[in-house]
Scaffold this motif. Structure first.
Motif, PDB file in Angstrom:
ATOM      1  N   PHE A  51      40.149  41.377  33.098  1.00 44.93           N
ATOM      2  CA  PHE A  51      39.592  42.214  34.524  1.00 44.93           C
ATOM      3  C   PHE A  51      41.805  42.006  34.870  1.00 44.93           C
ATOM      4  O   PHE A  51      41.334  42.857  35.443  1.00 44.93           O
ATOM      5  CB  PHE A  51      39.449  40.887  36.003  1.00 44.93           C
ATOM      6  CG  PHE A  51      39.036  41.185  37.050  1.00 44.93           C
ATOM      7  CD1 PHE A  51      38.020  42.599  37.517  1.00 44.93           C
ATOM      8  CD2 PHE A  51      39.671  40.605  37.842  1.00 44.93           C
ATOM      9  CE1 PHE A  51      38.702  42.201  38.567  1.00 44.93           C
ATOM     10  CE2 PHE A  51      40.175  41.417  39.171  1.00 44.93           C
ATOM     11  CZ  PHE A  51      39.660  41.959  39.502  1.00 44.93           C
ATOM     12  N   MET A  78      32.175  47.835  41.102  1.00 49.72           N
ATOM     13  CA  MET A  78      33.368  46.730  40.113  1.00 49.72           C
ATOM     14  C   MET A  78      34.601  47.003  40.845  1.00 49.72           C
ATOM     15  O   MET A  78      35.283  46.192  40.854  1.00 49.72           O
ATOM     16  CB  MET A  78      33.144  46.979  39.188  1.00 49.72           C
ATOM     17  CG  MET A  78      34.616  46.660  38.043  1.00 49.72           C
ATOM     18  SD  MET A  78      34.745  47.524  36.632  1.00 49.72           S
ATOM     19  CE  MET A  78      34.946  49.645  37.200  1.00 49.72           C
ATOM     20  N   SER A  81      36.462  45.246  43.696  1.00 53.82           N
ATOM     21  CA  SER A  81      36.415  43.347  43.362  1.00 53.82           C
ATOM     22  C   SER A  81      38.192  43.569  42.883  1.00 53.82           C
ATOM     23  O   SER A  81      39.391  42.939  43.147  1.00 53.82           O
ATOM     24  CB  SER A  81      35.782  42.841  41.417  1.00 53.82           C
ATOM     25  OG  SER A  81      34.727  42.102  42.817  1.00 53.82           O
ATOM     26  N   SER A 105      29.116  45.646  47.400  1.00 52.47           N
ATOM     27  CA  SER A 105      29.405  44.266  46.252  1.00 52.47           C
ATOM     28  C   SER A 105      29.432  43.134  47.265  1.00 52.47           C
ATOM     29  O   SER A 105      30.282  43.707  48.822  1.00 52.47           O
ATOM     30  CB  SER A 105      30.898  44.039  46.544  1.00 52.47           C
ATOM     31  OG  SER A 105      31.798  43.493  45.630  1.00 52.47           O
ATOM     32  N   ASP A 155      33.080  47.323  31.392  1.00 53.97           N
ATOM     33  CA  ASP A 155      33.143  47.509  32.591  1.00 53.97           C
ATOM     34  C   ASP A 155      32.213  46.109  32.819  1.00 53.97           C
ATOM     35  O   ASP A 155      33.012  44.706  33.962  1.00 53.97           O
ATOM     36  CB  ASP A 155      32.987  48.713  33.368  1.00 53.97           C
ATOM     37  CG  ASP A 155      33.713  49.703  32.910  1.00 53.97           C
ATOM     38  OD1 ASP A 155      34.480  49.045  32.772  1.00 53.97           O
ATOM     39  OD2 ASP A 155      33.547  50.339  33.889  1.00 53.97           O
ATOM     40  N   LEU A 159      33.829  42.686  34.860  1.00 60.26           N
ATOM     41  CA  LEU A 159      33.727  41.842  36.037  1.00 60.26           C
ATOM     42  C   LEU A 159      33.023  40.408  35.911  1.00 60.26           C
ATOM     43  O   LEU A 159      33.771  39.480  36.701  1.00 60.26           O
ATOM     44  CB  LEU A 159      33.032  42.592  36.453  1.00 60.26           C
ATOM     45  CG  LEU A 159      32.526  42.474  37.961  1.00 60.26           C
ATOM     46  CD1 LEU A 159      33.619  42.709  39.122  1.00 60.26           C
ATOM     47  CD2 LEU A 159      31.650  43.673  38.173  1.00 60.26           C
ATOM     48  N   GLU A 160      32.014  40.670  34.912  1.00 58.87           N
ATOM     49  CA  GLU A 160      31.342  38.663  34.483  1.00 58.87           C
ATOM     50  C   GLU A 160      32.204  37.701  34.899  1.00 58.87           C
ATOM     51  O   GLU A 160      32.154  36.958  34.590  1.00 58.87           O
ATOM     52  CB  GLU A 160      30.155  39.142  33.829  1.00 58.87           C
ATOM     53  CG  GLU A 160      29.237  40.505  34.203  1.00 58.87           C
ATOM     54  CD  GLU A 160      28.158  40.460  33.623  1.00 58.87           C
ATOM     55  OE1 GLU A 160      27.112  41.005  34.396  1.00 58.87           O
ATOM     56  OE2 GLU A 160      28.043  40.728  32.487  1.00 58.87           O
ATOM     57  N   SER A 162      35.116  37.457  34.855  1.00 56.61           N
ATOM     58  CA  SER A 162      36.104  37.671  36.603  1.00 56.61           C
ATOM     59  C   SER A 162      36.630  35.992  37.167  1.00 56.61           C
ATOM     60  O   SER A 162      35.124  35.566  37.076  1.00 56.61           O
ATOM     61  CB  SER A 162      36.733  38.618  37.293  1.00 56.61           C
ATOM     62  OG  SER A 162      35.639  38.361  38.162  1.00 56.61           O
TER      63      SER A 162
END
Length: 241
Positions: A51, A78, A81, A105, A155, A159-160, A162
């Motif tokens: 990230f 995404m 964030s 989000s 991706d 994100l997951e 981070s």
């Protein structure tokens, strides 16, 4: 005199063309789509799964394209964030004045949810279908899916994995938009943790990719939010949009 610059941060699996549907409605803006490597115009570059590296990549793109010291940054899913992190970097390193718009989000949370990026292919595809946004003909095209799946997994991974929970609250005003059918709509106020001032929120009709059916409305809200901020007339309480 330059038009107001609008920098765009794409969603997972997206690229520099992901927001083309907004362009006809935002002719008063100088639109700059930011793009992660491994897709679109950067298809020959290696995908990123970290990230911070991804956010730094977008930040460096933005810095090279600045034409004034007041900008708007918009990110979906995404991209929301990533936009948050980019604005935080701008606040720490520059005198640039920003306004931030995020959609699709509920923001980074301290709750660790089930990881999806490493699911078996069939389960991963089912998760993608729940989010929507990918036409059925793409799913039916095996060759096309073999191109998209590595991009989407990368991706999802960045994100997951981070962690933005230690990020200091922004001085930059934040406007949050979500669809009324989104899974975590009830957590929209989580964004308040990342702002020193009261966030503004708005709910649209639709699921995670409500933006595609609300292009004119979204563009109008981007204009209104940007104008109110940079005219220094936005109130301390949420303004009606």
């Amino acid at each position: 005199m330059h038009n107001q610059q609008l920098f765009l941060c794409h969603f997972a699996g997206g690229n520099c063309h992901s927001f083309q549907f907004l362009y006809p409605h935002l002719k008063d803006f100088d639109i700059i789509p930011l793009e992660l490597p491994g897709r679109g115009r950067r298809i020959r570059e290696n995908l990123l799964t970290d990230f911070d590296l991804a956010a730094t990549d977008l930040y460096n793109q933005l810095i090279t394209k600045l034409t004034n010291n007041r900008i708007t940054i918009y990110g979906h899913s995404m991209g929301a964030s990533l936009a948050l992190k980019v604005v935080s970097m701008l606040e720490a390193k520059t005198e640039i004045e920003c306004t931030l718009i995020v959609s699709g989000s509920h923001g980074p949370t301290p709750i660790k949810r089930t990881l999806k990026y490493n699911l078996p292919e069939d389960e991963f595809i089912e998760e993608l279908k729940l989010l929507g946004g990918i036409p059925d003909e793409i799913y039916a095209d095996t060759d096309m899916m073999q191109i998209f799946l590595p991009i989407l997994r990368a991706d999802f991974q960045l994100l997951e994995l981070s962690d933005l929970n230690s990020l200091p609250p922004l001085k930059t005003p934040v406007f949050v938009i979500m669809g009324d059918q989104e899974k975590h709509l009830d957590e929209i106020d989580n964004w308040q943790r990342f702002s020193q001032t009261r966030i503004n929120t708005k709910i649209y009709s639709g699921g995670h990719f409500f933006i595609h059916k609300n292009a004119g409305k979204l563009a109008a809200d981007i204009k209104t939010w940007t104008n109110k901020h940079f005219m220094h007339t936005y109130p301390s309480q949420p303004f009606p949009l």
